[in-house]
Design a protein around this motif. Sequence first.
Motif, short mmCIF file in Angstrom:
data_model
loop_
_atom_site.label_atom_id
_atom_site.label_comp_id
_atom_site.label_asym_id
_atom_site.label_seq_id
_atom_site.Cartn_x
_atom_site.Cartn_y
_atom_site.Cartn_z
N TYR A 1 -1.07 7.79 -0.50
CA TYR A 1 -2.13 6.85 -0.81
C TYR A 1 -1.54 5.45 -0.88
CZ TYR A 1 -5.29 10.70 -1.88
OH TYR A 1 -6.08 11.83 -1.81
N TRP A 2 -2.24 4.51 -0.30
CA TRP A 2 -1.84 3.11 -0.28
C TRP A 2 -2.96 2.24 -0.81
CZ3 TRP A 2 2.21 0.63 3.04
CH2 TRP A 2 3.16 1.56 3.50
N GLY A 3 -2.60 1.22 -1.57
CA GLY A 3 -3.56 0.19 -1.90
C GLY A 3 -3.82 -0.68 -0.69
N GLN A 4 -4.75 -1.60 -0.82
CA GLN A 4 -5.08 -2.46 0.31
C GLN A 4 -4.04 -3.55 0.54
OE1 GLN A 4 -8.88 -4.20 -0.65
NE2 GLN A 4 -8.00 -5.70 -2.03
N TRP B 1 5.98 10.05 -6.33
CA TRP B 1 6.56 8.74 -6.53
C TRP B 1 5.44 7.69 -6.48
CZ3 TRP B 1 11.54 7.79 -7.82
CH2 TRP B 1 12.48 8.78 -7.58
N TRP B 2 5.46 6.81 -7.42
CA TRP B 2 4.53 5.68 -7.47
C TRP B 2 5.36 4.41 -7.33
CZ3 TRP B 2 -0.68 7.01 -8.20
CH2 TRP B 2 -0.91 8.33 -8.61
N GLY B 3 5.09 3.63 -6.29
CA GLY B 3 5.97 2.51 -6.07
C GLY B 3 5.37 1.38 -5.27
N TRP B 4 6.27 0.53 -4.80
CA TRP B 4 5.88 -0.69 -4.10
C TRP B 4 6.61 -0.80 -2.77
CZ3 TRP B 4 2.09 -3.81 -6.06
CH2 TRP B 4 1.73 -3.59 -7.39
N ILE B 5 5.84 -1.08 -1.73
CA ILE B 5 6.34 -1.36 -0.40
C ILE B 5 5.84 -2.75 -0.02
CG2 ILE B 5 6.15 -0.74 2.05
CD1 ILE B 5 5.96 2.20 1.14
N VAL C 1 -7.76 9.73 -5.23
CA VAL C 1 -6.88 8.71 -5.81
C VAL C 1 -7.10 7.38 -5.10
CG1 VAL C 1 -4.51 8.01 -6.20
CG2 VAL C 1 -5.16 10.40 -6.50
N GLN C 2 -7.22 6.34 -5.88
CA GLN C 2 -7.32 4.99 -5.38
C GLN C 2 -6.33 4.10 -6.11
OE1 GLN C 2 -11.58 4.18 -5.90
NE2 GLN C 2 -11.85 4.40 -3.68
N LEU C 3 -5.75 3.16 -5.39
CA LEU C 3 -4.78 2.24 -5.95
C LEU C 3 -5.22 0.81 -5.65
CD1 LEU C 3 -3.14 4.88 -4.69
CD2 LEU C 3 -1.18 3.65 -5.64
N GLN C 4 -5.04 -0.06 -6.62
CA GLN C 4 -5.45 -1.45 -6.47
C GLN C 4 -4.38 -2.37 -7.04
OE1 GLN C 4 -8.46 -3.03 -5.07
NE2 GLN C 4 -6.89 -4.63 -5.25
N GLU C 5 -3.89 -3.27 -6.21
CA GLU C 5 -2.89 -4.23 -6.65
C GLU C 5 -3.58 -5.44 -7.29
OE1 GLU C 5 -1.61 -2.37 -2.69
OE2 GLU C 5 -3.40 -3.34 -3.50
N ARG D 1 1.39 5.83 -3.49
CA ARG D 1 1.76 7.13 -4.03
C ARG D 1 2.23 7.99 -2.88
NH1 ARG D 1 -2.01 12.14 -5.65
NH2 ARG D 1 -1.49 12.54 -3.45
N VAL D 2 3.44 8.49 -2.99
CA VAL D 2 4.02 9.32 -1.94
C VAL D 2 4.66 10.55 -2.57
CG1 VAL D 2 4.41 7.33 -0.43
CG2 VAL D 2 6.24 8.13 -1.94
N GLY D 3 4.79 11.59 -1.76
CA GLY D 3 5.44 12.80 -2.25
C GLY D 3 6.95 12.74 -2.17
#
Length: 124
Positions: free
Chosen positions: A113-116, A35-39, A2-6, A99-101
Amino acid sequence: QVQLQESGPGLVKPSQTLSLTCTVSGGSITAGYYWWGWIRLPPGKQREWVGAIHSTGATYYAPSLKSRTSISRHTSETQFTLQLNSVTPEDTAVYYCVRVGTLGDTTPRSGDYWGQGTQVTVSS
């Protein structure tokens, strides 16, 4: 896998609306139990949750931001968007999609998983 990109604007003016999109590869937002979210990380401050949406559709917003925050998932099931209304300079931060459990503290954990991250500056 899994990869995430903002993606989104790096500069917004006070009182405007910030919109950021997270693009997910290697997975589906509606699959599994995540959970898919924003920090975000404001300069000189600690990381804090902005909000999140679960693969089941449940949502969470930080109490201090709930009135002006919304997170929606795209029908493609590979993107979700943060909308933060009426921004002020205090909203300046690096924003990460994750993405967190389990919702908890903002410490990266095994399996997360965290985006950059993307820098957002609120200034006139």
